[in-house]
Design a protein around this motif. Structure first.
Motif, PDB file in Angstrom:
ATOM      1  N   ALA A  90       0.836  -1.195   0.000  1.00  0.00           N
ATOM      2  CA  ALA A  90       0.000   0.000   0.000  1.00  0.00           C
ATOM      3  C   ALA A  90       0.870   1.244   0.000  1.00  0.00           C
ATOM      4  O   ALA A  90       0.616   2.182   0.745  1.00  0.00           O
ATOM      5  N   MET A  92       3.517   1.355   1.339  1.00  0.00           N
ATOM      6  CA  MET A  92       3.765   1.395   2.778  1.00  0.00           C
ATOM      7  C   MET A  92       5.239   1.612   3.084  1.00  0.00           C
ATOM      8  O   MET A  92       6.100   0.854   2.653  1.00  0.00           O
ATOM      9  N   THR A  93       5.489   2.682   3.818  1.00  0.00           N
ATOM     10  CA  THR A  93       6.848   3.054   4.187  1.00  0.00           C
ATOM     11  C   THR A  93       7.359   2.138   5.292  1.00  0.00           C
ATOM     12  O   THR A  93       6.636   1.853   6.247  1.00  0.00           O
ATOM     13  N   GLN A 113       7.984  12.277   1.467  1.00  0.00           N
ATOM     14  CA  GLN A 113       6.821  13.067   1.890  1.00  0.00           C
ATOM     15  C   GLN A 113       6.996  14.481   1.347  1.00  0.00           C
ATOM     16  O   GLN A 113       8.106  15.023   1.376  1.00  0.00           O
ATOM     17  N   GLN A 137      -3.412  11.822   6.185  1.00  0.00           N
ATOM     18  CA  GLN A 137      -4.238  10.616   6.218  1.00  0.00           C
ATOM     19  C   GLN A 137      -3.852   9.864   7.479  1.00  0.00           C
ATOM     20  O   GLN A 137      -2.659   9.667   7.751  1.00  0.00           O
ATOM     21  N   TYR A 160      -6.845  10.530   1.747  1.00  0.00           N
ATOM     22  CA  TYR A 160      -6.158  11.736   1.273  1.00  0.00           C
ATOM     23  C   TYR A 160      -7.111  12.643   0.496  1.00  0.00           C
ATOM     24  O   TYR A 160      -7.000  13.857   0.563  1.00  0.00           O
ATOM     25  N   ASP A 178       2.578  11.555   0.316  1.00  0.00           N
ATOM     26  CA  ASP A 178       3.687  10.976  -0.444  1.00  0.00           C
ATOM     27  C   ASP A 178       3.797  11.679  -1.800  1.00  0.00           C
ATOM     28  O   ASP A 178       2.796  12.100  -2.368  1.00  0.00           O
ATOM     29  N   GLU A 202      11.912   8.082   1.998  1.00  0.00           N
ATOM     30  CA  GLU A 202      11.441   6.837   2.586  1.00  0.00           C
ATOM     31  C   GLU A 202      11.583   5.688   1.583  1.00  0.00           C
ATOM     32  O   GLU A 202      11.888   5.923   0.419  1.00  0.00           O
TER      33      GLU A 202
HETATM   34  N1  GLN Z   1       3.805   5.969   2.659  1.00  0.00           N
HETATM   35  C1  GLN Z   1       2.864   6.396   3.651  1.00  0.00           C
HETATM   36  C2  GLN Z   1       2.881   5.465   4.828  1.00  0.00           C
HETATM   37  O1  GLN Z   1       3.326   4.396   4.743  1.00  0.00           O
HETATM   38  C3  GLN Z   1       1.449   6.511   3.099  1.00  0.00           C
HETATM   39  C4  GLN Z   1       0.894   5.254   2.494  1.00  0.00           C
HETATM   40  C5  GLN Z   1      -0.572   5.319   2.125  1.00  0.00           C
HETATM   41  O2  GLN Z   1      -1.291   6.221   2.517  1.00  0.00           O
HETATM   42  N2  GLN Z   1      -1.039   4.379   1.350  1.00  0.00           N
HETATM   43  O3  GLN Z   1       2.446   5.816   5.869  1.00  0.00           O
END
Ligand code: GLN
Length: 243
Positions: A90, A92-93, A113, A137, A160, A178, A202
């Motif tokens: 996702a 995802m960081t 970011q 978010q 978002y 992001d 990230e």
């Molecule tokens: N990269 C950000 C995080 O991991 C947002 C990821 C997202 O909103 N899908 O928190």
């Protein structure tokens, strides 16, 4: 009494089934939040994007069928921990905090970011965010960074899109998001701009349950093949045009 016993047995049988879990099945269930273009978003009835395409190639490589489950971003880690999903993918960081709860694969791409504001905003760098109303978010790294900004008022949205709408309506002064999704939101809304200065760098990776080390190894092996063959770059290049 007998009835109760029967239902207890039924429940435990179900739990046994769940415990043998998705990973040993022929399905690869990916938990995502499909409101994060260009990584995952809905087009027609399908979830498409960079993550969806990479996940499909990994599933193919593992001989599994990819199933994508769309949910709130802040439910994804729990879904993987509970075995409801096999992987979190996702945008995802990788963070130290998240590593307490799930394992991460090798990273598959870099991210950052950024700040999105209205064209007439006086905010020109991350330092100017002090004392401002900032939209994020919920549960994202943007949310975490916003907490460090002096005197900032943080507004947490479940998507978002909602933060961007609040910005357009002047309910907030800036959104932390992001970079690539930020670019998409700006391109869709001519009243918005992105501040060039990125304030964190990230890496995105795939989340897997702690105990599921076999799947993690398989995913890393697949990712390596996909990186070496240039497939990952090809997919990213399809969605993100070089400037
Ligand atoms: N990269 C950000 C995080 O991991 C947002 C990821 C997202 O909103 N899908 O928190």
């Amino acid at each position: 009494m007998k009835k109760l016993l029967v239902s207890i047995l039924a429940v435990s049988a179900m739990m046994t089934l769940c415990a043998c879990g998705a990973s040993s099945s022929n399905k690869l269930v990916m938990a995502t939040n499909a409101a994060f273009p260009p990584y995952e978003y809905i087009e027609g009835k399908e979830i498409v994007g960079i993550d969806a395409e990479i996940a499909k190639l990994i599933a193919d490589d593992l001989g599994k069928e990819l199933i994508i489950e769309d949910m709130a971003f802040d439910s994804i880690i729990a879904a993987v921990q509970s075995g409801k999903a096999d992987i979190a993918m996702a945008g995802m960081t990788v963070t130290e905090d998240r590593k307490q709860n799930i394992n991460f694969s090798d990273p598959y791409t870099e991210a950052a970011q950024v700040i999105v504001v209205k064209n007439d905003s006086t905010v020109a760098s991350p330092d100017d965010l002090a004392g401002k109303r900032i939209g994020v978010q919920i549960g994202t790294t943007g949310d975490i960074y916003a907490e460090d900004i002096e005197n900032a008022e943080i507004e947490r949205y479940s998507k978002y899109f909602e933060a961007i709408n609040a910005l357009l309506q002047d309910k907030i002064d800036a959104v932390i998001v992001d970079r690539e999704p930020g670019k998409v939101f700006v391109s869709e809304n001519p009243e918005l701009k992105m501040i060039d200065e990125e304030f964190t760098v990230e890496e995105y990776a795939i989340g897997v349950a702690k105990e599921n080390t076999e799947l993690l190894d398989q995913i890393n092996a697949s990712l390596k093949k996909l990186k070496d063959s240039g497939k990952i770059d090809e997919i990213i290049g399809k969605y993100i045009k070089a400037e």
